[in-house]
Scaffold this motif. Sequence first.
Motif, PDB file in Angstrom:
ATOM      1  N   ASP A  13       0.831  -1.205   0.000  1.00  9.03           N
ATOM      2  CA  ASP A  13       0.000   0.000   0.000  1.00  9.03           C
ATOM      3  C   ASP A  13       0.865   1.255   0.000  1.00  9.03           C
ATOM      4  O   ASP A  13       0.610   2.206  -0.744  1.00  9.03           O
ATOM      5  CB  ASP A  13      -0.925  -0.015   1.219  1.00  9.03           C
ATOM      6  CG  ASP A  13      -1.830   1.194   1.266  1.00  9.03           C
ATOM      7  OD1 ASP A  13      -2.513   1.475   0.252  1.00  9.03           O
ATOM      8  OD2 ASP A  13      -1.865   1.867   2.320  1.00  9.03           O
ATOM      9  N   ALA A  14       1.913   1.253   0.823  1.00  6.95           N
ATOM     10  CA  ALA A  14       2.815   2.415   0.890  1.00  6.95           C
ATOM     11  C   ALA A  14       3.552   2.618  -0.430  1.00  6.95           C
ATOM     12  O   ALA A  14       3.707   3.755  -0.890  1.00  6.95           O
ATOM     13  CB  ALA A  14       3.810   2.235   2.030  1.00  6.95           C
ATOM     14  N   LEU A  15       3.993   1.538  -1.056  1.00 10.04           N
ATOM     15  CA  LEU A  15       4.691   1.639  -2.328  1.00 10.04           C
ATOM     16  C   LEU A  15       3.780   2.197  -3.420  1.00 10.04           C
ATOM     17  O   LEU A  15       4.186   3.068  -4.192  1.00 10.04           O
ATOM     18  CB  LEU A  15       5.240   0.262  -2.744  1.00 10.04           C
ATOM     19  CG  LEU A  15       6.038   0.230  -4.039  1.00 10.04           C
ATOM     20  CD1 LEU A  15       7.308   1.061  -3.892  1.00 10.04           C
ATOM     21  CD2 LEU A  15       6.360  -1.199  -4.419  1.00 10.04           C
ATOM     22  N   LEU A  16       2.559   1.719  -3.464  1.00 10.08           N
ATOM     23  CA  LEU A  16       1.601   2.214  -4.454  1.00 10.08           C
ATOM     24  C   LEU A  16       1.306   3.698  -4.234  1.00 10.08           C
ATOM     25  O   LEU A  16       1.321   4.486  -5.190  1.00 10.08           O
ATOM     26  CB  LEU A  16       0.305   1.395  -4.390  1.00 10.08           C
ATOM     27  CG  LEU A  16      -0.745   1.679  -5.444  1.00 10.08           C
ATOM     28  CD1 LEU A  16      -0.203   1.372  -6.840  1.00 10.08           C
ATOM     29  CD2 LEU A  16      -1.990   0.853  -5.172  1.00 10.08           C
ATOM     30  N   THR A  17       1.084   4.091  -2.997  1.00 12.66           N
ATOM     31  CA  THR A  17       0.838   5.499  -2.674  1.00 12.66           C
ATOM     32  C   THR A  17       2.054   6.352  -3.022  1.00 12.66           C
ATOM     33  O   THR A  17       1.923   7.446  -3.582  1.00 12.66           O
ATOM     34  CB  THR A  17       0.501   5.645  -1.174  1.00 12.66           C
ATOM     35  OG1 THR A  17      -0.628   4.834  -0.881  1.00 12.66           O
ATOM     36  CG2 THR A  17       0.202   7.089  -0.807  1.00 12.66           C
ATOM     37  N   PHE A  18       3.238   5.858  -2.703  1.00 21.18           N
ATOM     38  CA  PHE A  18       4.479   6.570  -2.990  1.00 21.18           C
ATOM     39  C   PHE A  18       4.647   6.813  -4.487  1.00 21.18           C
ATOM     40  O   PHE A  18       4.917   7.935  -4.920  1.00 21.18           O
ATOM     41  CB  PHE A  18       5.660   5.757  -2.445  1.00 21.18           C
ATOM     42  CG  PHE A  18       7.000   6.291  -2.833  1.00 21.18           C
ATOM     43  CD1 PHE A  18       7.517   7.418  -2.218  1.00 21.18           C
ATOM     44  CD2 PHE A  18       7.756   5.666  -3.815  1.00 21.18           C
ATOM     45  CE1 PHE A  18       8.762   7.911  -2.561  1.00 21.18           C
ATOM     46  CE2 PHE A  18       8.998   6.153  -4.172  1.00 21.18           C
ATOM     47  CZ  PHE A  18       9.503   7.276  -3.544  1.00 21.18           C
ATOM     48  N   ILE A  62       4.671  10.462  -6.231  1.00 18.85           N
ATOM     49  CA  ILE A  62       5.887  10.908  -6.914  1.00 18.85           C
ATOM     50  C   ILE A  62       5.570  11.316  -8.349  1.00 18.85           C
ATOM     51  O   ILE A  62       6.095  12.321  -8.853  1.00 18.85           O
ATOM     52  CB  ILE A  62       6.976   9.813  -6.863  1.00 18.85           C
ATOM     53  CG1 ILE A  62       7.527   9.691  -5.449  1.00 18.85           C
ATOM     54  CG2 ILE A  62       8.102  10.077  -7.851  1.00 18.85           C
ATOM     55  CD1 ILE A  62       8.182  10.962  -4.912  1.00 18.85           C
ATOM     56  N   LEU A  63       4.720  10.558  -9.004  1.00 20.82           N
ATOM     57  CA  LEU A  63       4.344  10.917 -10.377  1.00 20.82           C
ATOM     58  C   LEU A  63       3.664  12.281 -10.431  1.00 20.82           C
ATOM     59  O   LEU A  63       3.962  13.107 -11.305  1.00 20.82           O
ATOM     60  CB  LEU A  63       3.441   9.838 -10.989  1.00 20.82           C
ATOM     61  CG  LEU A  63       4.117   8.502 -11.298  1.00 20.82           C
ATOM     62  CD1 LEU A  63       3.080   7.482 -11.755  1.00 20.82           C
ATOM     63  CD2 LEU A  63       5.211   8.676 -12.334  1.00 20.82           C
ATOM     64  N   LEU A  92      11.713  19.992  -6.375  1.00 20.28           N
ATOM     65  CA  LEU A  92      10.983  19.675  -5.145  1.00 20.28           C
ATOM     66  C   LEU A  92      10.944  18.159  -4.921  1.00 20.28           C
ATOM     67  O   LEU A  92      11.055  17.690  -3.785  1.00 20.28           O
ATOM     68  CB  LEU A  92       9.561  20.245  -5.208  1.00 20.28           C
ATOM     69  CG  LEU A  92       8.716  20.100  -3.952  1.00 20.28           C
ATOM     70  CD1 LEU A  92       9.387  20.762  -2.764  1.00 20.28           C
ATOM     71  CD2 LEU A  92       7.332  20.687  -4.194  1.00 20.28           C
ATOM     72  N   THR A  93      10.839  17.404  -5.986  1.00 18.54           N
ATOM     73  CA  THR A  93      10.843  15.936  -5.887  1.00 18.54           C
ATOM     74  C   THR A  93      12.171  15.442  -5.334  1.00 18.54           C
ATOM     75  O   THR A  93      12.204  14.589  -4.446  1.00 18.54           O
ATOM     76  CB  THR A  93      10.572  15.311  -7.272  1.00 18.54           C
ATOM     77  OG1 THR A  93       9.360  15.827  -7.796  1.00 18.54           O
ATOM     78  CG2 THR A  93      10.480  13.799  -7.172  1.00 18.54           C
ATOM     79  N   PHE A  94      13.290  15.982  -5.828  1.00 17.19           N
ATOM     80  CA  PHE A  94      14.599  15.570  -5.338  1.00 17.19           C
ATOM     81  C   PHE A  94      14.807  15.979  -3.879  1.00 17.19           C
ATOM     82  O   PHE A  94      15.394  15.226  -3.095  1.00 17.19           O
ATOM     83  CB  PHE A  94      15.714  16.148  -6.212  1.00 17.19           C
ATOM     84  CG  PHE A  94      15.770  15.512  -7.581  1.00 17.19           C
ATOM     85  CD1 PHE A  94      15.918  14.142  -7.723  1.00 17.19           C
ATOM     86  CD2 PHE A  94      15.665  16.287  -8.716  1.00 17.19           C
ATOM     87  CE1 PHE A  94      15.972  13.551  -8.974  1.00 17.19           C
ATOM     88  CE2 PHE A  94      15.718  15.715  -9.979  1.00 17.19           C
ATOM     89  CZ  PHE A  94      15.867  14.338 -10.119  1.00 17.19           C
ATOM     90  N   ALA A  95      14.329  17.151  -3.508  1.00 15.82           N
ATOM     91  CA  ALA A  95      14.433  17.597  -2.118  1.00 15.82           C
ATOM     92  C   ALA A  95      13.629  16.677  -1.199  1.00 15.82           C
ATOM     93  O   ALA A  95      14.074  16.333  -0.092  1.00 15.82           O
ATOM     94  CB  ALA A  95      13.946  19.033  -1.984  1.00 15.82           C
TER      95      ALA A  95
END
Length: 176
Positions: A64-69, A73-74, A83-86
């Motif tokens: 669930d956490a991986l799917l949400t992540f 991220i997308l 901001l994504t890299f930060a």
Amino acid sequence: RLNILWRDWLSRSLIDSYLGHRAYYDVNPNDEDGTELDNPDQRIAEDAKTFTGQSLSFTFGAFDALLTFVLNILVLWSISRPLTFALFAYSGTATIILILSSHRLVRINYDQLRYEADFRYGLVHIRNNAESIAFYGGEAPEKKEAFRRLRSVVHNNTFLIKWEAIISMLRRSYGY
């Protein structure tokens, strides 16, 4: 349902191993100093239940956490790449700190299960040997031993609560 099936299979496998080749005799749970394995009957019953339940909970939680992540991220990547890299750097640092601080918690939890099993074993020992204890007037040493085992349970549980509070505080501080 999967938890029950897995626990059934694991418990049967552990019982087969425990009763195979007289392992139950070689382990000799009455000699606490002579073996590293304590209370094998309770280990089979409790640890199989705990292991299967927590393993499935962890697996489904991780999925669930991986799917949400991935989905977040997308979305974040489409908004701002810096901001994504930060965010990756921040979450990586938080994860490393939590892993390092949680490492001690695993050992404390293991010790708690062992102390609880030892305490139960001591009480069962009193019940099983009630006639001998009463005949020889062994109440005082049995009480002393039961209290020693209980003291270990309470002391380690207090330590466990403190570490869980520390970990919870770290998790919450990184959650905001």
